[in-house]
Design an enzyme around this catalytic site. Sequence first.
Site, mmCIF file in Angstrom:
data_model
loop_
_atom_site.group_PDB
_atom_site.id
_atom_site.type_symbol
_atom_site.label_atom_id
_atom_site.label_comp_id
_atom_site.label_asym_id
_atom_site.label_seq_id
_atom_site.Cartn_x
_atom_site.Cartn_y
_atom_site.Cartn_z
ATOM 1 N N LYS A 121 61.624 58.014 79.322
ATOM 2 C CA LYS A 121 60.721 58.962 78.659
ATOM 3 C C LYS A 121 60.307 60.112 79.564
ATOM 4 C CE LYS A 121 58.831 55.097 80.115
ATOM 5 N NZ LYS A 121 58.562 53.723 79.879
ATOM 6 N N GLY B 199 56.787 42.482 83.282
ATOM 7 C CA GLY B 199 57.773 43.568 83.185
ATOM 8 C C GLY B 199 57.388 44.651 82.197
ATOM 9 N N ASP C 70 52.347 57.829 81.001
ATOM 10 C CA ASP C 70 53.459 57.264 80.225
ATOM 11 C C ASP C 70 53.301 57.608 78.737
ATOM 12 O OD1 ASP C 70 55.708 55.152 79.945
ATOM 13 O OD2 ASP C 70 54.153 54.428 78.587
ATOM 14 N N LYS D 206 55.683 60.028 76.112
ATOM 15 C CA LYS D 206 56.170 59.618 74.791
ATOM 16 C C LYS D 206 55.638 60.553 73.696
ATOM 17 C CE LYS D 206 56.422 54.835 76.406
ATOM 18 N NZ LYS D 206 55.633 53.623 76.616
ATOM 19 N N GLY E 196 59.165 45.536 77.345
ATOM 20 C CA GLY E 196 59.800 44.237 77.576
ATOM 21 C C GLY E 196 61.316 44.362 77.481
#
Length: 438
Positions: free
Chosen positions: A105, A187, A201, A205, A302
């Site tokens: 992203k 993760g 983040d 997006k 994930g």
Amino acid sequence: MEPVKIGLLGLGTVGGGTVGVLRRNAGEITRRAGRGIEIARAAARDLNRPRPFDTSGIALTTDPNEVVDDPELAIIVELIGGDTLARDLVLRAIEQGKHVVTANKALIAKHGNEIFAAASERGVMVAFEAAVAGGIPIIKAIREGLAANHIEWLAGIINGTGNFILTEMRDKGRDFADVLKEAQALGYAEADPTFDVEGIDAAHKLTILASIAFGIPLQFDAVYTEGISRITREDVAYAEELGYRIKHLGITRRNSHGIELRVHPTLIPERRLIANVDGVMNAVLVKGDAVGPTLYYGAGAGAEPTASAVVADIVDVVRTLTADPENRVPHLAFQPDALSDQPVLDMAQVETAYYLRMQAQDRPGVLAEVTRILGDHGISIEAIIQKEPLPGTPHATVIMLTHRVVEGNMNDAIAGIEALPVIEGSVTRIRVETLDGQ
Ligand code: HSE
């Protein structure tokens, strides 16, 4: 027909998920794509690291250029993250006429305009479904499924780590740092987890979503970004008392003046479906003029959920390997020469409602002083709660919900309130959205 050979850059969480899903579902994927898909090569930083998946049959290297330069490969799958080496590798793959699938992203939000221009020039595809909301096919939904609509706004929980932290804090009263550690171990979190908790983040997006929703160039630098690290358990509890949940939302909306592009904690009515999206799950609410509000929900991070989107993109590319570039779905939903340059609004021009929390001296006339300042700035109050001072302190906690107002007015009002001698410290402000389909 010969299988299509692909190369992977990165064998971390998502790389492992991609290997696993491609192998486990090979039969059905071949039936969908029309050809088999073979992972011929992969690059990883450390070849000796034990991996919880089988890499037999894949030629491994530590040099990603070896993968990018392999003339046998038709598709390069970029899963290394970051926006420096990844940018170089993706542009190099495009230059060589290879199609690219990426989950990155940051790369698309910051360098997508350049990358898509290069890809169009060379007649190759750059697919990026996994870059937004993990396994939810939100890019495809907006770009293709909602292509009839004038999209008015969208709002999304688009960072799983942040949502996981807020949910655990609310449900279990857990500590911020402790929950973050668990998200890292699972993760979900970015290599630098401040990207998750400070909203970067989500801003990456949101940049992508706004472009495909409105047909504007990617403008990461224009996103207003505020994280969740200052949200307290008290705010979560007071919001509940008022009938709201606090969610970290990415919101983009257009009006006659321009486009709002913002990531921040937001109070939303608890009866909304999206207010009940918990844990690592993501959800995006999209309002189109024809379809009305639509909600997309699923795992946003994930290994396998993200691999689900990566592999779907690989299938898409394989299906169109023989299609003319002119007949493919445009990267940003709108034809490249039809992107429009609508201005992104400054946060001071954005209109929302507000939750305010302040510490006030508990004596007559104090609330009147605060409400006078709000009134002077055209701000109307919807609800007030006052909490008794804790024993031994002179300050009561006052919580207010306001009606919608332009943020510039609210900034001035808050400055006035904070300057009052009867107010202790700063005023906490959290924006409120009703997301009611209007
Ligand atoms: N760190 C991201 C998240 C991973 O928590 O949502 C998926 O982009």
